[in-house]
Design a protein around this motif. Structure first.
Motif, short mmCIF file in Angstrom:
data_model
loop_
_atom_site.label_atom_id
_atom_site.label_comp_id
_atom_site.label_asym_id
_atom_site.label_seq_id
_atom_site.Cartn_x
_atom_site.Cartn_y
_atom_site.Cartn_z
N PHE A 140 10.32 5.92 -7.13
CA PHE A 140 9.11 6.36 -6.47
C PHE A 140 8.09 6.93 -7.46
CE2 PHE A 140 11.90 7.21 -2.52
CZ PHE A 140 11.86 5.86 -2.21
N ARG A 141 8.21 6.57 -8.72
CA ARG A 141 7.20 6.95 -9.70
C ARG A 141 6.33 5.77 -10.12
NH1 ARG A 141 11.46 10.44 -10.69
NH2 ARG A 141 10.88 12.63 -10.99
N ARG A 142 6.64 4.60 -9.57
CA ARG A 142 5.84 3.41 -9.83
C ARG A 142 5.31 2.86 -8.51
NH1 ARG A 142 9.43 -0.75 -12.69
NH2 ARG A 142 10.96 0.11 -11.22
N VAL A 143 4.12 2.31 -8.57
CA VAL A 143 3.43 1.79 -7.39
C VAL A 143 3.26 0.29 -7.57
CG1 VAL A 143 1.36 1.96 -5.95
CG2 VAL A 143 2.23 3.99 -7.12
N GLY A 144 3.41 -0.44 -6.48
CA GLY A 144 3.28 -1.89 -6.54
C GLY A 144 2.64 -2.45 -5.28
N LEU A 145 2.40 -3.74 -5.31
CA LEU A 145 1.86 -4.49 -4.17
C LEU A 145 2.84 -5.58 -3.78
CD1 LEU A 145 -1.88 -4.99 -5.26
CD2 LEU A 145 -1.05 -3.45 -3.48
N VAL A 146 3.07 -5.72 -2.48
CA VAL A 146 3.88 -6.81 -1.96
C VAL A 146 3.10 -7.49 -0.84
CG1 VAL A 146 6.09 -5.76 -2.55
CG2 VAL A 146 5.07 -5.29 -0.33
N GLU A 147 3.38 -8.76 -0.65
CA GLU A 147 2.69 -9.54 0.38
C GLU A 147 3.37 -9.26 1.72
OE1 GLU A 147 0.52 -13.91 0.37
OE2 GLU A 147 2.41 -13.60 -0.69
N PHE A 148 2.80 -8.35 2.48
CA PHE A 148 3.37 -7.89 3.75
C PHE A 148 2.23 -7.39 4.62
CE2 PHE A 148 5.16 -4.65 6.52
CZ PHE A 148 6.32 -5.25 6.98
N MET A 153 -1.87 -10.87 3.01
CA MET A 153 -2.06 -9.46 3.30
C MET A 153 -1.15 -8.65 2.37
SD MET A 153 -2.14 -9.61 7.47
CE MET A 153 -2.58 -7.89 7.61
N TRP A 154 -1.75 -7.74 1.60
CA TRP A 154 -1.02 -7.00 0.57
C TRP A 154 -0.91 -5.54 0.97
CZ3 TRP A 154 1.15 -9.54 -3.51
CH2 TRP A 154 0.75 -10.85 -3.70
N SER A 155 0.27 -4.97 0.77
CA SER A 155 0.55 -3.58 1.11
C SER A 155 1.02 -2.84 -0.13
CB SER A 155 1.62 -3.48 2.20
OG SER A 155 1.19 -4.15 3.38
N ILE A 156 0.69 -1.56 -0.19
CA ILE A 156 1.12 -0.69 -1.28
C ILE A 156 2.54 -0.20 -1.02
CG2 ILE A 156 0.71 1.53 -2.41
CD1 ILE A 156 -2.21 1.10 -2.13
N VAL A 157 3.40 -0.29 -2.01
CA VAL A 157 4.78 0.14 -1.89
C VAL A 157 5.11 1.05 -3.07
CG1 VAL A 157 5.55 -1.89 -0.62
CG2 VAL A 157 5.64 -1.89 -3.12
N LEU A 158 6.11 1.89 -2.86
CA LEU A 158 6.67 2.71 -3.93
C LEU A 158 7.97 2.06 -4.39
CD1 LEU A 158 6.13 6.26 -2.39
CD2 LEU A 158 4.61 4.97 -3.90
N ILE A 159 8.03 1.76 -5.67
CA ILE A 159 9.16 1.01 -6.22
C ILE A 159 10.32 1.98 -6.48
CG2 ILE A 159 9.91 -0.46 -8.12
CD1 ILE A 159 6.99 -1.28 -8.49
N SER A 160 11.49 1.60 -5.99
CA SER A 160 12.68 2.42 -6.17
C SER A 160 13.60 1.80 -7.20
CB SER A 160 13.40 2.61 -4.82
OG SER A 160 14.47 3.51 -4.95
N ILE A 201 6.71 -8.65 -6.61
CA ILE A 201 6.09 -7.33 -6.71
C ILE A 201 5.05 -7.35 -7.81
CG2 ILE A 201 6.48 -4.87 -7.09
CD1 ILE A 201 9.33 -5.24 -6.21
N ILE A 202 3.85 -6.89 -7.51
CA ILE A 202 2.79 -6.73 -8.50
C ILE A 202 2.67 -5.24 -8.79
CG2 ILE A 202 0.36 -7.10 -9.03
CD1 ILE A 202 0.34 -9.35 -7.03
N ALA A 238 -3.79 -10.07 -7.56
CA ALA A 238 -3.25 -10.30 -6.22
C ALA A 238 -3.61 -11.68 -5.70
CB ALA A 238 -3.76 -9.22 -5.27
N ASN A 239 -4.84 -12.13 -5.96
CA ASN A 239 -5.24 -13.45 -5.50
C ASN A 239 -4.48 -14.54 -6.24
OD1 ASN A 239 -6.76 -15.32 -4.02
ND2 ASN A 239 -8.32 -15.46 -5.63
#
Length: 260
Positions: A140-148, A153-160, A201-202, A238-239
């Protein structure tokens, strides 16, 4: 002015704005300005007061009356329970660092480990606290984008972390998976937890605090919005990922051989 050349009627925007509509517009602007200034301060003070009062209510029953400030003062002192809690936790951490404290903690953990209902809860909470509050962990110290939730449609996620060996063996495909947490807006404490292939994951150059601000504000507050180049680069990445994913799924399959 002659009747043949009457004075032209001024357009509506040239009328004086001191009428009722002008006064209401000024009142609205002043009200919104005051709301913008005082709203965040009031909510911050309210949440701080609620937290201090909540901790006081938990700690005060364990403090003897002889050590309570209200025993000697005609009024209560907010935050006294919080101060006691901070000192007690610091002292507990100091005692746990030595051999005697470590032995007592191990004894308590063994006792809790023998209770079937409590054992699973304690172990799970202990792992969560060690992961979140340990300075060496990266969850949870890194942030990423996943297609969801759907393509494009891209959403922000916290990488574990990566899944355990038994879960990784059960996931389809040979690609490495990563566990991510997708917070919901405007309450980031709720969301979705799932495993996603690492290539999907981006990773974004954004702190978890900025990501939480972006999620809680539902996109109203854009951290780093002044850096237009970085935002444009993020949108381009992302595109490009979306185009690559769609191209891989739309590749024509070889036609079956004709049987004569």
């Amino acid at each position: 002015m002659s009747p043949d050349n009457p004075s032209p009627t001024p357009p509506p925007d040239e009328f004086p704005s001191d009428g009722p509509r002008g006064l209401m517009a000024r009142f609205r602007n002043y009200f919104l300005t005051g709301l913008i200034v005082t709203g965040p301060v009031a909510i911050t003070l309210y949440l701080t007061w609620w937290f201090v009062t909540w901790v006081d209510g938990l700690v005060r029953p364990f403090v003897p009356s002889a050590y309570r400030p209200e025993t000697y003062l005609p009024f209560g002192v907010p935050g006294s329970g919080l101060v006691v809690a901070v000192i007690a936790l610091t002292l507990l951490g100091f005692l746990t660092a030595n051999l005697i404290g470590r032995t007592l903690v191990d004894l308590g953990e063994r006792l809790l480990g023998r209770i079937p209902a409590v054992r699973a809860i304690y172990r799970g909470l202990k792992q969560v606290f060690e992961t979140l509050f340990s300075g060496n962990g990266s969850s949870f110290r890194r942030v990423g984008l996943v297609e969801f939730p759907s393509p494009g449609m891209w959403s922000i996620v916290l990488i574990s972390q990566s899944p355990s060996a038994n879960i990784a063996a059960s996931l389809p495909g040979q690609e490495e998976h990563i566990s991510v947490f997708l917070p919901c807006s405007p309450n980031p404490t709720t969301g979705f937890f799932f495993y996603v292939p690492k290539s999907k994951i981006i990773e974004v150059e954004m702190s978890t605090e900025d990501a939480a601000t972006l999620i809680m504000s539902a996109g109203v507050v854009q951290p780093g919005a002044g850096d237009a180049k970085s935002m444009a680069a993020l949108a381009g990445v992302a595109n490009a990922a979306r185009i690559a994913n769609s191209a891989s799924t739309l590749q024509p399959k070889p036609a079956p051989a004709k049987v004569e």
